[in-house]
Each structure stands twice: as structure tokens, then as C-alpha cells.
Design an enzyme around this catalytic site. Sequence first.
Site, PDB file in Angstrom:
ATOM      1  N   GLY B 240      41.231  30.870  36.613  1.00  0.00           N
ATOM      2  CA  GLY B 240      42.770  30.206  35.890  1.00  0.00           C
ATOM      3  C   GLY B 240      43.861  30.878  36.559  1.00  0.00           C
ATOM      4  CG  PHE B 241      43.717  32.922  39.247  1.00  0.00           C
ATOM      5  CD1 PHE B 241      42.964  34.116  39.086  1.00  0.00           C
ATOM      6  CD2 PHE B 241      43.213  31.892  39.543  1.00  0.00           C
ATOM      7  CE1 PHE B 241      41.608  34.054  39.640  1.00  0.00           C
ATOM      8  CE2 PHE B 241      41.942  31.878  40.152  1.00  0.00           C
ATOM      9  CZ  PHE B 241      41.116  33.047  40.143  1.00  0.00           C
ATOM     10  CD  GLU B 666      48.051  39.745  34.280  1.00  0.00           C
ATOM     11  OE1 GLU B 666      47.771  40.195  33.209  1.00  0.00           O
ATOM     12  OE2 GLU B 666      48.921  38.551  33.996  1.00  0.00           O
TER      13      GLU B 666
END
Lengths: 200, 700
Positions: B240-241, B666
Site C-alpha cells: 500500500g505504502f 517509513e
Amino acid sequence: MDTSITLTVDGSEHTLDVDTRTTLLDALRERIGATAPKKGCDHGQCGSCTVLLEGRRHLTCLALAVAHDGDEIVTAAGLTGSAADPASRGEDALHPVQQAFLDHDGYQCGYCTPGQICSAVGVLDEAKQGHPSHVTDDLEVGGDVELTDEEIRERMSGNLCRCGAYVGILDAVRQAAGQTPGRGVDPARHTHDHETEGAR
Amino acid sequence: MTQQATPVEARSMGTHLDRADGREKVTGHARYAMEHGADDGVEAPLTAWLVQSTIARGRVVRVDPAAALAHPGVVSVLDHESAPRLADTEDRELAILQDDRVGLRGQIVAVVLAETPEAAREGARLVHVAYDEEPHRASLEGAETYAPESVNAGHETDWADGDVAAAFAGAAVVVDQRYSTPHEHNSPMEPHAATALWDGERLTLWDSTQAVHAVAKTFAPMLGLEAAQITVRAPYVGGGFGSKGLPHAPEMAAALAALSVPGRPVKLAVTRQQMFALTGYRTETVSHVRLAAEPDGRLLGIEQHAVSQTSAIKEFTEQTATAARMMYAAPARATTHRVAALDVAVPSWMRAPGEMPGMFAQEVAMDELAFACEVDPIELRVRNEPDADPETGNPWNNRRLVECLERGAERFGWAGRPSAPGTVQDGDWWVGTGVAAATYPTLWMPGNTARVESLGGGRYAVSIGAVDIGTGARTVLVQIAADALGVDPAAVDLHIGDTDQPAATVAGGSAGTGSWGTAIVQTVQQLRADHGEHPDAGVASTATAEAYPDMDRYALHSFGAVFAEVRIHRWTGELRAPRLLGVYSSGRVVNPMTARSQFYGGLVMGLSGALFEESVRDPRFGHVVTQDLATYHVASHADVHGIEVEWLADDTDTLATPFGGRGIGEIGIVGTAAAVANAAWHATGIRVRDLPVTADRFVR
């Protein structure tokens, strides 16, 4: 327009009427329920739909089902002994390439993984048969191309992984090719703790 | 009233545990959103296919479904007149097929339902839509901008401190440059997809989402349903990121389609091409960065003024300049965000929104300052370490940036690097090295509830509506639960990925494991308090995580240092990155294997952004023309060479979470592109301030 075809998928024979517009990928996923090959782009750009078709790795999204009447297909599910019975959820012995992907964490989300694994199985066979790649120096080598890191990366580049598991995949293919894995997860991983993982 | 969780002693945490779902993934048995069958309750599904607008702005005059309906297998065509009505249409991204307005090219203007995928696709092609076209704006260049009320994640739009004008007036050294990052698309390998079933009472969505509960909570009021009437299941999600962090229009299309055919499941897969208009993206950013410094590199002033674009139908403002508020010490600073509302697709989250583009600008500017001051880039950062968080004034909790830089320098072999650019050549290749710092805030999300049940015999079931999108959550949450319970991980049955489980927040903001894990620990401790060490089978406790009060009194951030070596071909400009090293401080690493893969993944996506990724929008039409993986390039096997990752030892942060970990999803993408661009400058003397760093920049 429908046409009747027969496909052997992971050892089981399926006879089905397909719309002539049906891709081999959609025949597998939507008609036969063989969902190990994935649809990532439907345009031959990502490799997620890779299977072994008549023993060679092949993109099923760029193939029409009617063109493959009578063909034999092995998906990632069929690499184990469990393919005929999806309910077994792969409890049977894993293919060495599948085991290598587990050992080296050559995946994250898992969506490109069945395609990567089929591709890796194909790569190992192609190298044995002496198929050169873009980075092979000697095109006449004949048999057994040495699968250097550069060869593995080149030959696997048709399979994209957006999670970026390429380091683990390289190590997995090295292991499956019988070479020593480099970085990544140490096979003796069960002894790992933060002392050996961390700096200093 | 539940108590705040107390720290957990590590037993399984920090050691290897096989991925709980590895076997299902390598055998292809893991089921993603389009793969649920009769045994899941998905029988004889219809296929839905989206029809997208071919204008960027205007009105739909008429949707003519006649040719589509005449095609064998097509069941129905939903348009803005025939689709089920929504109770709330305020969110114009999600409120599709409710009126005739078109706000972006590629907007959903009709949905075709058919018995087969082939018929649905052909049916969509046969729907004729007539438009009344209006002029549109689709280019950030020259667009009018405004100051939004706030930027993503609730940050202040503008923030300033000290006398910036005076700082720059008296500075011996000033860096004053513009930096840009391109329009990028998340491009997870599994295209967005949903299977939907409305049985007349309940809506079930098998969704590709990072947040099952958020989908239910967002859709319920829009559909006029109670949240309890919506079940969202996401057992497996193919990446998804950020793009699957919030529901997007195609999921609503699937829901509306299902409502139109009660009792019949509907499968809707967004095509790779459609994703470039419908499922979010990282906006292009332009940052004007100014650094004022003493001759020795000590900063006197920092400015970052960021401009980005949003969609006129829904505002999303990338928080590009927020890292500049906390990263380095300076007596004066000013940061602003301005945004242009264009008639284009709606931007959203993409891995490290804010930090990724913002730190590219800041960290290249720092490299420029280092050269201007003749100070080593690592030493420059050491000299500008702030004693406390410049933004809040709060003391740092566990800021270990300097250790990351120093450890990285040692491992990378930084010592003895020539300070001047363009001095190392190997045959036809210029060789250079670069460094950049990385940071990511420790976010903690309220609204997480877990349920822990004793199964007897020392076994426990742990439930929370979290989602594993590939991060390893399904494995690390078992380790956290096992250590909280004081049992072996094999004694824990974890249930996630379903709204049938207690409320949980998004797998995003690097806050999933921290937020869910805190809820699990707190619930375990509640169970122990309620029922003792040996609860009977069937006994259960439920608790909602409480925020750590100290989180407001300290500045909690993760830090890292990224080192890159690049080789640039003197005749073709081809850029290769033979070495990339990331060293991180992000709290306790719960599972070394899954953590390493997360860091690798961030670095690979950072490298990919450094070298390749750029979505090209044609302003004449308003859509992205590079809308597939052949023209939107992401890093492939052959692009990724020697990547190494390391994390600092003894990095347990029990101020952030009771298990001592902060998020890691992240930070790997932050600073990576800057390290590559800085290395490219070191190799060639050519400073690239606009991503991606392409070959044409180096051909003289």
C-alpha cells in the site's frame, strides 16, 4: 464467442469453455480458481502473473487462453505437493526455491511472490540449459551458465517487487542455485538476538 | 478505567521468529481482495468495471448505456442518475455517481456490471458519455496558491521562530536554492480492489486496505448505515505504502455496485492504469530553502517554503517543511506551506509524506552548506545538533542521530573521502559518495482496542482489527503479545485484518505496530489484573490503549543516516548505485528479519525515487500519461546492488511504547534520495536539485 479448451494446472486437468477474449491469467484466476498467479498490471510489465508453461516461465497476462489448449501449467501452488488440494494450505514439503524465499525473507506483502518464485525456478533451469542473458559474456557457453549476482539480478528483472525485497530474493536464488548466500538473513538465524544484530 | 501499560521485558522480542504467513505467501495460498471464493461467501460474483471521465472539468450531459447493455453478459450500467444515493456527499473524492459534476480527468462517471470480466471490460468501452467541458487548471507552474488551514497530520501551515531577516543579513555563508520532487505514485504490486456483498442488511467488503475499521467508519455515514452493518475484511493486502491508508473512490464504486444487486457479490479490481487517477499519489513539491551560517557551518537561520498541489475537489496538503522545524539547531527559522488547488486527481499519503520530499531539499542544502563552509558533511550535522527540540522546546527522547552518522561513517569507510567533487575516476566512471540524515516522528494513534482471551492450557487468543500489508505485523504482534503474557509465541493465536475484531487504526504513519502493540500490552495487563496469572479458559479482557502522558513532554522521533556510493558514466551519464547503507535508531527492533526487510524496502523505494520515479501529467488534458509500469519506472532487481542496513544496539524506547519500539516503515525512504544526489555531486561536481537524478544531467 466461447471455445472449449483443456488446461492441466498444477497436475489437475480442467476442461472449460472460455470466451476467446479471456487471457490465460483470467482463465486461471477467474475460471479455474488458481489464484497463485497474480494480476499486477495485466500488461506484461510486472511479472506477478508468471507461471511455468510447458516447463518455461511465462507471463499469463499476455497469453490468450485459447492459444494454450492442451498445455500444462505449474503455478507457485503446484511447486509443492499440495496443489491439488488448496485446503491443505501448502502443508506439504516446500520446493527448495520456496524454502529459500522463506529463509531469506525474499518478500513482504507476498503479492509478487508466486511470480518471483516461478521466475526463479525458470531461471535456474535456463542457466542449466545454457541460455545466455543480457549480461552473459560468452554467448556460446553451452551448458550451465554460472549464476553470478549480476546474472541473477538481470534474469529476475522482469519481476517487480514494490516492497523492495530484492536483497532477500537475490539471497534466496543464490541459495537455491547452491551458492553461498551473502547478506540478508543468516540461515543460522534462530540464534540471532540484538547483540549480534545491532551495532557495536 | 484502564491503566497505562507498563514496560514489557523482552524474551521473544529482538529475536528471530518466522513470518506467521510466509508459507501461505510462497505457496500462493494467501488470499487477496479479488481471491475470495464460495467458501468465503463469494458465490457467482459479478464483475464491475469503471468508466472514467475523459475531461478534467465540466458536467456529464448524458450517459448512454445502450451499446453496453446490448453486449452479451452486461447486466447493468450505473451512472450519476441510476446509482444508489449516498446520505452524505461532502467528500467529493468518495461521493461518486451522485451528481453530474466532473472535477478531474479519470473520475468515475459510470460502473458497468457484467457476468464476466471480459464482458464488463468491453461493456465499459461501449458506454458513451457526453460532456459539457469547462476550462481546467492542471499545472502547478504559475498556479495561484493559498495557505491551507493546516497541513497533513494536523501540522501548522506556517511556523517561525526568531528573527530570520537579521540572521540572514549578518550571515557569512548563505545557501539559497530551490529543490523539487516530482509527482509520484505509490504503485503497490496488488492493484486496489474490493469484493463487495450487500445481503439487504449488511455490507461485506473484502478490501485491499491498510485500515479495515477506517473504511467501515468512513463509509457507514455516507451509505446511511450503522458502522456495525459494515464488515471489512483484509486478510492479505499486496502492499500500500499509504495509497491504501484511506478509502478511495473505487471502493465506494464497489459498495454502490453491491447495493444495486442485493445478494450478489461484486468484484472490482482497479486496473494499473486507473490507479494513476483514482488511488492517491505524492504531489510534486517545490521547496525554497535558505540556510544562513557562520563560517564554521553553525546555522544562524533555516527557511523552507514549500509549494505543492492538491485537488480542487478535496484538499490534501503535503507537510513538506515540518522536518525543517526540528532537525537542526538555529536561533531563527521560518517554514511555510502553500498549495494550489488544481482540477486533478486527489493526492494522498505516500510513504513518509512530508519527510521524504522535505528532507530531500533540506539534506541536499546541508550538503551544499558543508562544501561552502569547507566542513565535512557529517561534522556539519554534528555541529548543528540541537539540545532540545527546536519546535516544541521539549527535551529529546533518545535522539541518536550523531551515533547513526558516526557508526555509518565507520562501516561505510567515510574517513579520507576527498572533500572536492569530481576527483575520483575509475575508467569511464566518475565515482562519488554522499550522506544524508533521516528522521521520522514517533506517532501514536488513539483508538486502539484489543481483546485477549485465555484458551486454557496456557494458550491465548489475541484480537485486534489491525492489518498486515507486508510489514510483518502478523508476526511481531505475536512476539509483543507473547512477551506481555510471558508465554512462548507459539501459545498465541493472533487474529487481525477484520472489523469483527476490536477497533484499530491504520497501518500507516509508522504507527501501526506501536499503536496496536500498546493496546495489546495494555489488554494483557488488564487480563492479568482482572483474572490473575492462570485465567480459566474462556475468560477474556478488552482494553483501549491510553496515550503515554510523557509523549507530550518529550520530543519523540526516530533518526538515521544514509550513505550512498554512485558511479556515473562520463559519456552517457548512466548512474549506478553500487552501495547504499542505512543506519537507524528507531527503538527496539521486535523482529530482526522483518525489520531488516522494512528498512531495505524503504531504502529501495528511496533509491527508486532518487533515480526513476516521475509521473508526467499532461496539463492540456489533466491526466498522468505515464500511467503504467513500463513508463512509470520503479526499481527492479538489476537496479539494486549492495544495500546494507544496521540499527543501533540498546535502543529500547519505553517512553514511546511499553515494548520499547518506535515505527520503522517509513524512515528508510527519508534522506535516501538526498544521499544519492549528494553522491552524484561528489562524483561529478554537478548539483542536482530536482528529482529524479537522471542521466541527462551529467552529459556535458
